[in-house]
Design a protein around this motif. Structure first.
Motif, PDB file in Angstrom:
ATOM      1  N   CYS A  82      -6.530   0.608   4.422  1.00 25.79           N
ATOM      2  CA  CYS A  82      -5.599  -0.522   4.556  1.00 25.79           C
ATOM      3  C   CYS A  82      -5.211  -0.721   6.019  1.00 25.79           C
ATOM      4  CB  CYS A  82      -4.342  -0.280   3.723  1.00 25.79           C
ATOM      5  SG  CYS A  82      -4.589  -0.381   1.943  1.00 25.79           S
ATOM      6  N   GLU A 104      -7.234   5.671   1.069  1.00 24.78           N
ATOM      7  CA  GLU A 104      -6.985   4.247   0.812  1.00 24.78           C
ATOM      8  C   GLU A 104      -5.985   3.671   1.818  1.00 24.78           C
ATOM      9  OE1 GLU A 104      -8.577   5.853  -2.997  1.00 24.78           O
ATOM     10  OE2 GLU A 104      -7.052   6.533  -1.583  1.00 24.78           O
ATOM     11  N   ALA A 128       0.843  -1.199   0.000  1.00 25.88           N
ATOM     12  CA  ALA A 128       0.000   0.000   0.000  1.00 25.88           C
ATOM     13  C   ALA A 128       0.876   1.245   0.000  1.00 25.88           C
ATOM     14  CB  ALA A 128      -0.921  -0.001   1.221  1.00 25.88           C
ATOM     15  N   TYR A 131      -2.560   5.062  -4.767  1.00 23.00           N
ATOM     16  CA  TYR A 131      -3.364   5.127  -3.550  1.00 23.00           C
ATOM     17  C   TYR A 131      -3.144   6.506  -2.939  1.00 23.00           C
ATOM     18  CZ  TYR A 131      -4.877   0.240  -2.846  1.00 23.00           C
ATOM     19  OH  TYR A 131      -5.481  -0.982  -2.941  1.00 23.00           O
TER      20      TYR A 131
END
Length: 217
Positions: A69, A65, A52, A61
């Motif tokens: 995560c 986001e 991520a 991202y």
């Protein structure tokens, strides 16, 4: 029956796709299959957050986001956390003061570093986020920790580390300082006078062990 690698991959994928239910389910599989909890965190949940982070760097991202995560990772950790102490070495490898530097309120990376250090036998004194430089010095004077670990996630607060390291060294020339965070590199850490640098939570464990070995040599 799923293999260990498949379960770890599911943990990573659940975090990356912010699937909280899947993260819990995969974490329960870790326990049911007697997979090492530290292994599951390092090579499952942490891998998902690392991916991520890469997507964030590439602007695929964004902050929402990444936070989703982190929520999925936390759901997996809720299942795994009670089992961490069972797989830890009961002897402390050393004590570490940990905090995010003044002006920076980011907690996700620091909290993962704390979890990894705890899981690998270190006693961590977490000062939290937005920690004034003087407090790092005061807490080290009070606790006499083996390492002071400082995190920053913003370039605007990174320069505080350049001031903090000399403050700590002036207070105690033997103090060992480890730094990390998105804008920090090994070259910057060395320039600031730090004794160690960690790019992520996994590296923080290895670096802390290296620094402790230098102190005891």
């Amino acid at each position: 029956m799923a293999t260990q690698q498949e379960i770890l991959a599911r943990l990573s994928e659940a975090v990356l796709k912010f699937e909280e239910d899947d993260a819990r389910a995969a974490a329960n599989e870790v326990i049911e299959n007697n997979i090492d909890v530290t292994e599951a965190i390092l090579n499952g949940l942490a891998q998902g957050m690392a991916k991520a982070g890469e997507l964030f760097k590439r602007q695929e991202y964004f902050v929402p986001e990444v936070l989703l995560c982190a929520d999925a990772m936390e759901e997996g950790l809720k299942v795994l956390r009670p089992h961490i102490t069972q797989s830890m070495d009961t002897r402390s490898k050393g004590s570490i003061i940990l905090g995010t530097v003044e002006g920076d309120i980011h907690a996700i990376g620091k909290n993962l570093v704390k979890l990894m250090l705890n899981a690998n036998g270190f006693m961590v004194h977490d000062l939290g986020e937005d920690v004034p430089m003087a407090r790092f010095v005061e807490e080290h004077q009070r606790l006499g920790a083996d390492i002071v670990a400082v995190s920053t996630l913003m370039t605007t607060t990174m320069m505080a580390i350049e001031k903090l390291v000399p403050m700590l060294k002036s207070s105690d020339p033997k103090v060992m300082v480890m730094v990390g965070g998105a804008p920090v590199t090994r070259e910057i850490a060395e320039k600031f006078g730090a004794d160690g640098y960690a790019a992520d939570a996994v590296a923080a464990v290895t670096e802390a062990e290296r620094i402790i070995s230098l102190k005891s040599a």
